[in-house]
Write a protein that holds these residues in place. Structure first.
Motif, mmCIF file in Angstrom:
data_model
loop_
_atom_site.group_PDB
_atom_site.id
_atom_site.type_symbol
_atom_site.label_atom_id
_atom_site.label_comp_id
_atom_site.label_asym_id
_atom_site.label_seq_id
_atom_site.Cartn_x
_atom_site.Cartn_y
_atom_site.Cartn_z
ATOM 1 N N ALA A 71 8.338 8.631 -3.005
ATOM 2 C CA ALA A 71 7.090 8.387 -2.301
ATOM 3 C C ALA A 71 5.979 9.313 -2.802
ATOM 4 O O ALA A 71 6.231 10.399 -3.336
ATOM 5 C CB ALA A 71 7.294 8.577 -0.798
ATOM 6 N N HIS A 98 5.772 0.264 3.155
ATOM 7 C CA HIS A 98 5.671 1.651 3.628
ATOM 8 C C HIS A 98 4.500 2.279 2.880
ATOM 9 O O HIS A 98 4.469 2.288 1.644
ATOM 10 C CB HIS A 98 6.973 2.405 3.368
ATOM 11 N N ASP A 101 7.583 1.072 12.066
ATOM 12 C CA ASP A 101 7.971 0.794 10.689
ATOM 13 C C ASP A 101 7.721 -0.691 10.444
ATOM 14 O O ASP A 101 8.358 -1.549 11.071
ATOM 15 C CB ASP A 101 9.452 1.137 10.500
ATOM 16 N N SER A 145 12.299 7.579 0.094
ATOM 17 C CA SER A 145 11.490 8.121 1.195
ATOM 18 C C SER A 145 12.002 9.499 1.579
ATOM 19 O O SER A 145 13.068 9.939 1.133
ATOM 20 C CB SER A 145 11.552 7.190 2.409
ATOM 21 N N ASP A 146 11.230 10.186 2.390
ATOM 22 C CA ASP A 146 11.662 11.472 2.970
ATOM 23 C C ASP A 146 12.082 12.480 1.899
ATOM 24 O O ASP A 146 13.122 13.142 2.008
ATOM 25 C CB ASP A 146 12.813 11.266 3.957
ATOM 26 N N HIS A 205 9.781 -1.172 -3.452
ATOM 27 C CA HIS A 205 9.892 0.025 -2.625
ATOM 28 C C HIS A 205 10.187 1.256 -3.495
ATOM 29 O O HIS A 205 10.512 1.139 -4.681
ATOM 30 C CB HIS A 205 11.019 -0.130 -1.605
ATOM 31 N N ASP A 219 0.936 7.807 4.676
ATOM 32 C CA ASP A 219 1.957 7.803 5.719
ATOM 33 C C ASP A 219 2.876 6.595 5.552
ATOM 34 O O ASP A 219 2.411 5.486 5.270
ATOM 35 C CB ASP A 219 1.288 7.748 7.094
ATOM 36 N N ARG A 220 4.145 6.797 5.746
ATOM 37 C CA ARG A 220 5.122 5.709 5.670
ATOM 38 C C ARG A 220 4.874 4.667 6.747
ATOM 39 O O ARG A 220 5.056 3.457 6.510
ATOM 40 C CB ARG A 220 6.531 6.293 5.827
ATOM 41 N N TYR A 221 4.456 5.113 7.925
ATOM 42 C CA TYR A 221 4.404 4.244 9.088
ATOM 43 C C TYR A 221 2.977 3.822 9.416
ATOM 44 O O TYR A 221 2.010 4.249 8.792
ATOM 45 C CB TYR A 221 5.043 4.947 10.287
ATOM 46 N N GLY A 250 -1.185 2.998 6.458
ATOM 47 C CA GLY A 250 -0.407 4.088 5.907
ATOM 48 C C GLY A 250 -0.822 4.445 4.495
ATOM 49 O O GLY A 250 -0.779 5.616 4.105
ATOM 50 N N ASP A 256 3.379 5.069 1.986
ATOM 51 C CA ASP A 256 3.454 6.173 1.025
ATOM 52 C C ASP A 256 4.237 5.793 -0.229
ATOM 53 O O ASP A 256 4.460 6.635 -1.102
ATOM 54 C CB ASP A 256 4.080 7.408 1.679
ATOM 55 N N GLU A 257 4.663 4.538 -0.346
ATOM 56 C CA GLU A 257 5.469 4.098 -1.490
ATOM 57 C C GLU A 257 4.539 3.432 -2.509
ATOM 58 O O GLU A 257 4.196 2.252 -2.378
ATOM 59 C CB GLU A 257 6.588 3.178 -1.020
#
Length: 324
Positions: free
Chosen positions: A204, A57, A106, A145-146, A142, A98-100, A93, A59-60
């Motif tokens: 993130a 992901h 994903d 998130s969010d 990882h 961006d995560r995606y 990303g 943004d991680e």
């Protein structure tokens, strides 16, 4: 015995050497070439090969720094087996925070992928063919998130004795038995009979020093346990990991402003007040109560919440016995 064979772009990596390369992926609409970075370290003695992946992901970011620090400490001339690392899997990303991927897919729901599918499928295929197929086991890095932060933890199949032992050796505060998710790297690797540790820590879009330090130390302990690196590179774990078989989310009882009253790693009891959600005017306030006995392993860091939002992640633990 000689070290196991490791190939990069069809070329055999020499024993005791490190190869840095870029795997061709796609062209941007501008015509610029997009590549995925890969680092291969082949030791000088026989031993297992471990893969490391980060930023699946985009943004991680903690995993990117973990891999960077590890690569700075590993010398293939003193290693057995090998290490294969992709520090930035979702290069698209990562560049945009961006995560995606650009098509909103994903990447961690796109494995094993294929070389003629979507962008996500092509990246997944690169990881499977260049890392997983050449390795014995993997560590996938990882973060939360969010707007959520995670306590350092290992998620893995704890019903497999060898995987459970590696999770214990890693030495994160918690080992969580975790089911496989369709399309995830862990699920695809499991179908190939490869063991995987999934490390979750921090949040993130920012570095978390504890998350990074725990991750670097944990990976080194696993590599030393497997005989890939000398034991002198690994430090003893600070804690004996707790084990949880199940986790639950506590959700907001109303919309409003959330004020947590517990920290990551705190132990809570069922029905304990662990936060409050009120309006912006001080006129109404409702408690948030833990749904089980356990440890707080994830928390929303976003004050504004809607009713039903997941705000605390609790790993279920057996309640302490009553005083004698």
């Amino acid at each position: 015995m000689s070290a196991p064979k490791i190939e990069v772009d069809g070329e055999l990596v020499d024993e005791g050497t490190r190869v840095d390369t870029d795997l061709r992926l796609a062209r941007l609409p501008s015509g610029a070439l997009m590549t995925v970075p890969l680092v291969a370290l082949r030791g000088v003695r026989d031993g297992p090969v471990v893969w490391l992946t980060a930023a699946i992901h985009g943004d991680e970011l903690n995993g990117v720094e973990i891999v960077r620090q590890l690569l700075g400490r590993l010398d293939p001339a003193d290693m057995a087996g090998g290490v294969l690392a992709i520090p930035i899997a979702n290069v698209f990303g990562f560049g945009t925070g961006d995560r995606y991927l650009p098509d909103r897919r994903d990447l961690n729901r796109s494995f094993p992928g294929n070389d003629s599918g979507s962008l996500a499928a092509r990246i997944a295929h690169l990881i499977i063919t260049n890392l997983v197929e050449q390795s014995d086991l993997g560590i996938d890095l990882h973060t939360g998130s969010d707007g959520r932060s995670n306590l350092p933890q290992i998620r893995a199949d704890l019903d497999d004795p060898e995987t459970a032992e590696l999770a214990r050796v890693f030495g994160a505060p918690l080992m969580l038995h975790s089911r496989l998710r369709d399309g995830s790297l862990r699920e695809a690797a499991w179908r190939m009979d490869k063991r995987v540790l999934l490390y979750e820590a921090g949040e993130a879009l920012r570095f978390d020093r504890r998350a990074i330090d725990t991750g670097v130390a944990g990976v080194l302990r696993v590599l030393a346990h497997l005989g890939i690196v000398d034991a002198s590179l690994a430090t003893p774990a600070q804690v004996e990991p707790l084990v949880s078989r199940r986790s639950t989310w506590t959700r907001s009882p109303r919309s409003g402003i959330h004020r947590p009253s517990v920290e990551l790693g705190d132990h809570v009891r069922r029905r304990q007040i662990i936060g409050r959600v009120g309006d912006a005017f001080g006129a109404e306030d409702r408690p948030v109560r833990a749904g089980c006995h356990g440890m707080v392993i994830g928390r929303s860091e976003t004050p504004a919440v809607h009713r039903g939002d997941a705000i605390f992640h609790i790993a279920e633990l057996e309640p302490d016995p009553p005083p004698a």
